[in-house]
Write a protein that holds these residues in place. Structure first.
Motif, PDB file in Angstrom:
ATOM      1  N   GLU A 361     116.657  87.645 -85.620  1.00 39.46           N
ATOM      2  CA  GLU A 361     117.883  87.363 -86.372  1.00 39.46           C
ATOM      3  C   GLU A 361     117.646  87.543 -87.867  1.00 39.46           C
ATOM      4  O   GLU A 361     116.496  87.675 -88.315  1.00 39.46           O
ATOM      5  CB  GLU A 361     118.340  85.909 -86.104  1.00 39.46           C
ATOM      6  N   LYS A 362     118.732  87.490 -88.640  1.00 35.69           N
ATOM      7  CA  LYS A 362     118.642  87.658 -90.103  1.00 35.69           C
ATOM      8  C   LYS A 362     117.764  86.586 -90.737  1.00 35.69           C
ATOM      9  O   LYS A 362     117.189  86.778 -91.803  1.00 35.69           O
ATOM     10  CB  LYS A 362     120.045  87.604 -90.708  1.00 35.69           C
ATOM     11  N   TYR A 367     114.040  85.311 -81.379  1.00 39.28           N
ATOM     12  CA  TYR A 367     114.851  84.600 -80.385  1.00 39.28           C
ATOM     13  C   TYR A 367     114.783  85.319 -79.040  1.00 39.28           C
ATOM     14  O   TYR A 367     114.399  86.487 -78.952  1.00 39.28           O
ATOM     15  CB  TYR A 367     116.319  84.566 -80.817  1.00 39.28           C
TER      16      TYR A 367
END
Ligand code: TRP
Length: 438
Positions: A361-362, A367
Motif C-alpha cells: 500500500e501507499k 498486506y
C-alpha cells in the motif's frame, strides 16, 4: 501393491523380418521362460504398428507377423497362459497414443536415440536434418508408451537400446497422472544381464540391418550352411585359438551349459579346426531348435489357425483396454455432456479455491488478502513491515489452519469480527479440501 496381484510383464517384437538366433536368444527364449513363472502375468505382442515405421512392404509385414507369432509359440509360449496379441488388433492403442502425445514434450522426442541417429546421419551427409525422417519415427516412443501403459505393465524386458523408451513411458505416465489423477502404472525396464548380445556372422551384433543373421527356423541344412559362413581368423587346425572376440564361441555359449562352454574353451586351446568347431556349434544349436522346427512349420502352414489364436488374444487384451480407455477419455474430459454431477478434477478444484494475494500500500507496508474465485475479499490483513513477514503469515494460515488463528487474531483490528470471518474461511477451505480428496 497387493501381494496377490501378479507382476505384469509386457514386451513386443517389431514385425519386419524373419526371426533369427539373435531374436531367439535376446527376446523369444527369455520371454518364454518368464511366461512359465506363475508369479507373473505375461503380455506378449506383435508390434505391427511399429513395423510400419521402418517397412513399407505389406507382404513382408504380414509374413513377418506370422513368422514371429509362430516362433514364439513353437518356442513354448502358451497363448492360454499369457495374453498374446497383435498390436494392430487393439484400436485403443493408437487412441491412447494421441492422449499421450498431448502430454509429451516435443523436446523429449527430439532426444530419442532413433530419431537423433537419423538426424545426425543427415547432418553428416550435409542433407536437411529431417530429410527422409517420418513423423512416425519421431513418434515411435509415444506409440511404445501406449503399448506399455495401456496394460499397466510393471516390468518391460527389452534390449539396452530400448531403455530410453521405457524411461519416456514413465515420464508420460507421471505427466498424465499429475494432470488427470492416478491412472497409469510407472513401468520399469528389465535388462536380462545374462543375455549377451549375440554376434552375427561378421562379429557385429546379429541384426537384420547388417545382413549377418542366422535364421531361427530355417531347415537344418540351411542353418548348417549359415553357420559355416561365420567369420573366423585364418588359424590352421592344431593352432591354439582365442575364445575372446570369437563370434563362433559367443554364439556357442548362448546355447551351451557352463560345462559345455568350458569344454569348447579347452578345444579352442587345443587347436580345434574351425570346421570342427562349426560342426559342434551346429549340433548344439540344432539340439535345442530341432524339436521345435516341426511345430513351427505346422503353424506357418496354417495361418488361419494363427489368426484365430491372435484374435482370441486381442479379445482378452481388449477386455482390459476398452474399459480403461473409457476411464481415460473420461478423465481428460472426452465425456458425455450430460455427465454433470461428476466431481471436479484435482486441478479444477484447486482453481475454485479462494486464493491469497499480496500487495503493497501507499503507506509502504505489505498486506495480503484472501479472495474467493469470484473476487470477493474474505480476509484483509494489517500491514507488515516486509513482504517476507506477510508471506510467512500466509504460509502459516495455509499449513496450520485453526492453530494459526490464535496469533493471527492479535494482528487484526477487530478480533471478534475477524474470528467470524476466519471461521467462514475455514469452512470454505475444508469444503475445498474434501472435494480435492474425492
Ligand atoms: N521397440 C521395440 C523393439 O524394437 C518393440 C516394442 C514395441 C516394444 N512396443 C514395445 C517392446 C513395448 C517392449 C514394450 O525392440
Amino acid at each position: 501393491m497387493n501381494s496377490t496381484i501378479r507382476t505384469r510383464v509386457l514386451t513386443g517384437i517389431t514385425t519386419t523380418g524373419t526371426p533369427h538366433l539373435g531374436n531367439y536368444v535376446g527376446a523369444i527364449r527369455p520371454t518364454v521362460q518368464a511366461s512359465r513363472n506363475t508369479q507373473t502375468d505375461g503380455f506378449y505382442f506383435l508390434a505391427d504398428y511399429h513395423a510400419l515405421i521402418k517397412c513399407d512392404e505389406p507382404a513382408r509385414i504380414q509374413r513377418s507377423t506370422l513368422e514371429i507369432a509362430a516362433s514364439w509359440i513353437a518356442s513354448g509360449l502358451d497363448p492360454d497362459k499369457v495374453t498374446f496379441y497383435r498390436q494392430s488388433d487393439i484400436p485403443e492403442i493408437p487412441e491412447l497414443t494421441w492422449l499421450l502425445t498431448c502430454v509429451t514434450g516435443k523436446g523429449v522426442l527430439n532426444r530419442a536415440h532413433a530419431y537423433k541417429a537419423a538426424v545426425d546421419k543427415n547432418n553428416t551427409a550435409g542433407h536437411d536434418p529431417d530429410s527422409d525422417v517420418t513423423a512416425g519415427l519421431f513418434m515411435y516412443p509415444v506409440l511404445m508408451g501406449a503399448d506399455i501403459l495401456m496394460f499397466k505393465a510393471h516390468k518391460v524386458p527389452v534390449g539396452r537400446d530400448q531403455i530410453q523408451h521405457i524411461e519416456m513411458a514413465r515420464d508420460m505416465a507421471s505427466s498424465f497422472n499429475h494432470l488427470y489423477g492416478e491412472h497409469f502404472v510407472l513401468p520399469e525396464a528389465v535388462i536380462e544381464e545374462s543375455v549377451a548380445l549375440l554376434p552375427g556372422l561378421d562379429g557385429r551384433k546379429m541384426s537384420k540391418s547388417y545382413d549377418n543373421t542366422i535364421a531361427l527356423f530355417a531347415p537344418a541344412a540351411q542353418m548348417r550352411k549359415q553357420i559355416s559362413a561365420i567369420v573366423t581368423d585364418s588359424k590352421a587346425p592344431g593352432e591354439p585359438k582365442a575364445t575372446e572376440g570369437s563370434a563362433l564361441f559367443q554364439i556357442y555359449q548362448a546355447f551351451a551349459s557352463t560345462e559345455e562352454t568350458a569344454a569348447m574353451a579347452r578345444a579352442y586351446g587345443d587347436g580345434i579346426g574351425w570346421g570342427d568347431a562349426k560342426q559342434m556349434l551346429f549340433e548344439r544349436i540344432d539340439r535345442e531348435i530341432a524339436p521345435m522346427r516341426e511345430h513351427y512349420q505346422a503353424l506357418i502352414d496354417n495361418p488361419a489357425q494363427m489368426d484365430k489364436i491372435l484374435r482370441a488374444g486381442a479379445d482378452k487384451a481388449r477386455q482390459l483396454a476398452t474399459p480403461f480407455m473409457r476411464e481415460l477419455r473420461h478423465a481428460v474430459g472426452l465425456r458425455a455432456l450430460s455427465s454433470g454431477n461428476i466431481a471436479p478434477s484435482a486441478k479444477e478444484a484447486r482453481i475454485a479455491l479462494p486464493s491469497f494475494k499480496q500487495y503493497r500500500e501507499k503507506d509502504g507496508l505489505f498486506y495480503f488478502k484472501l479472495v474467493d474465485p469470484k473476487g470477493q475479499v474474505l480476509l484483509q490483513s494489517l500491514g507488515f513491515a516486509s513482504p517476507k513477514e506477510a508471506g510467512q503469515t500466509i504460509a502459516r494460515l495455509q499449513s496450520e489452519g485453526p492453530a494459526a488463528l490464535a496469533s493471527l487474531r492479535t494482528m487484526l483490528e477487530n478480533p471478534k469480527e475477524t474470528l467470524e470471518v476466519l471461521n467462514e474461511i475455514l469452512g470454505l477451505l475444508k469444503a475445498a479440501q474434501e472435494s480435492l480428496e474425492k
